[in-house]
Scaffold this active site. Structure first.
Site, short mmCIF file in Angstrom:
data_model
loop_
_atom_site.label_atom_id
_atom_site.label_comp_id
_atom_site.label_asym_id
_atom_site.label_seq_id
_atom_site.Cartn_x
_atom_site.Cartn_y
_atom_site.Cartn_z
N CYS A 165 0.81 -1.17 0.02
CA CYS A 165 -0.08 -0.12 0.08
C CYS A 165 0.83 1.18 0.07
O CYS A 165 0.87 2.34 -0.80
CB CYS A 165 -0.88 0.10 1.37
SG CYS A 165 -2.09 -1.50 1.00
N CYS A 169 -5.16 3.77 1.11
CA CYS A 169 -5.16 3.95 2.68
C CYS A 169 -6.29 3.78 3.34
O CYS A 169 -7.35 4.54 3.02
CB CYS A 169 -4.61 5.36 3.09
SG CYS A 169 -4.08 5.53 4.58
N ASP A 170 -6.52 2.88 4.19
CA ASP A 170 -7.60 2.78 4.98
C ASP A 170 -7.41 3.66 6.07
O ASP A 170 -6.72 3.45 7.30
CB ASP A 170 -7.55 1.21 5.62
CG ASP A 170 -8.45 1.06 6.74
OD1 ASP A 170 -9.27 2.02 7.15
OD2 ASP A 170 -8.80 -0.06 7.02
N SER A 225 -10.57 -4.91 7.42
CA SER A 225 -10.99 -5.48 6.40
C SER A 225 -9.69 -6.44 6.04
O SER A 225 -8.69 -5.65 5.35
CB SER A 225 -11.62 -4.71 5.24
OG SER A 225 -12.74 -4.12 5.91
#
Length: 283
Positions: free
Chosen positions: A160, A182-183, A282
Site C-alpha cells: 500500500c 489507505c484505510d 478488512s
C-alpha cells in the site's frame, strides 16, 4: 492532527462510494491527499482523538528494514499486523507459492532488501541509499520501492505504502513517501508513524539532520462499517498536542537496525489521547 482530521472530514463530506472487490465492501473514497510531518521539530504524528498504539507500527517497519517475509518474525518484534494476511487471506491460502504457516511471500521489505534481477542476482535498495547518503551523495534517485508487479503473485498482499524517495539538501534529509491506497481510520495512523520514523532513523544512521517528511496518498478511504464511528465518535473529539518520539542515540548504522534494535529503543513522550475506538479491519 489538524491535517489528519481535515482529511477524515473531507472523505465524510466529499467522498464517493466505491466497491472494493478484494474485501467485498464499499468504501467512501477521495483521490489525492497530501500530508506533511515536521520531523526536524519532532512533531510526532500520533493520533490523539483515539488511543493509538505506536509500537506495532514501528515494529512493522523495522521488519521491513530487515527484509522479513514471515509473520512470526514480525510477532517477535512486537506486532501481529501480518498474521491475518499471511494466514487468513483466502487468495493467499490458495496460492501455490505460499510456503506454509506465517509465510508472507515476497512483499515489502523482501523487495527493499533483495529485489530480483533477471539473472537471479538481487539488489539491496536500502543499502545503496544508506551508503550514498552517508557520503553526502543524492543522485536524485535515492528511491526505495516495494512495488514489483512481476512478483505480485509471489506475495500475500501488494504494498500500500510502496515507495520512499530521500532528498538531501545540504546536510538536511527529507523524505517523500507514496501510498496507493489507505484505510484512513486504521491504516493511516500506522503509516504516519512509519513515514516519520523512517526519516528520523535514516537521518540518524547517515549523520544528517532530519527535515520534513511528505506523505502522498492516492486513494484515501473509509470502509462502510467504519463510517459511523468516524463521523459520530472520532470527529466529535478535540485533539491534544502532538507528542515527541525519542530514539536511542546509540543506533548509528544500518547494521544496528538489522541486528540488536528492539522496541525498547523507542519512546514516546507527552502523549495524551481520548479513549480507544475499535474500528473493523478488512482483510
Amino acid at each position: 492532527m489538524k491535517q489528519y482530521l481535515d482529511l477524515c472530514r473531507r472523505i465524510v463530506s466529499e467522498g464517493e462510494w466505491v466497491a472494493n472487490e478484494r474485501t467485498g465492501k464499499h468504501c467512501l473514497t477521495v483521490i489525492n491527499a497530501d500530508l506533511e510531518y515536521d520531523v526536524a521539530n519532532n512533531q510526532f504524528p500520533l493520533i490523539t482523538t483515539r488511543k493509538s498504539y505506536w509500537k506495532a507500527a514501528i515494529a512493522e517497519f523495522l521488519g521491513y528494514i530487515r527484509g522479513y517475509d514471515n509473520a512470526a518474525d514480525f510477532r517477535a518484534l512486537g506486532t501481529k499486523t501480518w498474521d491475518a494476511n499471511a494466514n487468513v487471506n483466502a487468495a493467499w491460502l490458495a496460492n501455490p507459492h505460499r510456503r506454509g504457516v506465517d509465510d508472507m511471500g515476497r512483499v515489502y521489505g523482501v523487495q527493499g532488501r533483495a529485489w530480483r534481477k533477471p539473472n537471479g542476482e538481487t539488489i539491496d535498495q536500502l543499502r545503496k541509499i544508506v551508503n550514498n547518503l552517508t557520503k553526502g551523495i543524492d543522485d536524485r534517485g535515492e528511491i526505495l520501492t516495494f512495488f514489483n508487479p512481476g512478483e505480485f503473485d509471489l506475495g500475500c498482499l501488494r504494498p500500500c505504502m510502496h515507495t520512499h524517495t530521500f532528498s538531501l539538501v545540504g546536510d538536511t534529509l527529507h523524505l517523500t513517501s507514496y501510498q496507493r491506497s489507505c484505510d484512513v481510520p486504521l491504516g493511516l495512523n500506522f503509516n504516519q508513524i512509519q513515514v516519520f520514523t523512517f526519516l528520523a532513523l535514516m537521518a540518524q544512521i547517515t549523520g544528517k539532520k532530519a527535515g520534513k517528511a511528505y506523505h502522498k496518498i492516492v486513494n484515501a478511504h473509509i470502509y462502510e462499517d467504519q463510517l459511523e464511528l468516524m463521523r459520530d465518535v472520532q470527529l466529535k473529539r478535540e485533539p491534544f498536542p502532538l507528542p515527541k518520539l525519542e530514539i536511542n542515540p546509540d543506533i548509528k548504522t544500518l547494521e544496528d537496525l538489522e541486528t540488536w534494535v528492539t522496541m525498547d529503543d523507542f519512546k514516546v513522550v507527552g502523549y495524551q489521547s481520548h479513549e480507544p475506538i475499535k474500528y473493523p479491519f478488512s482483510v
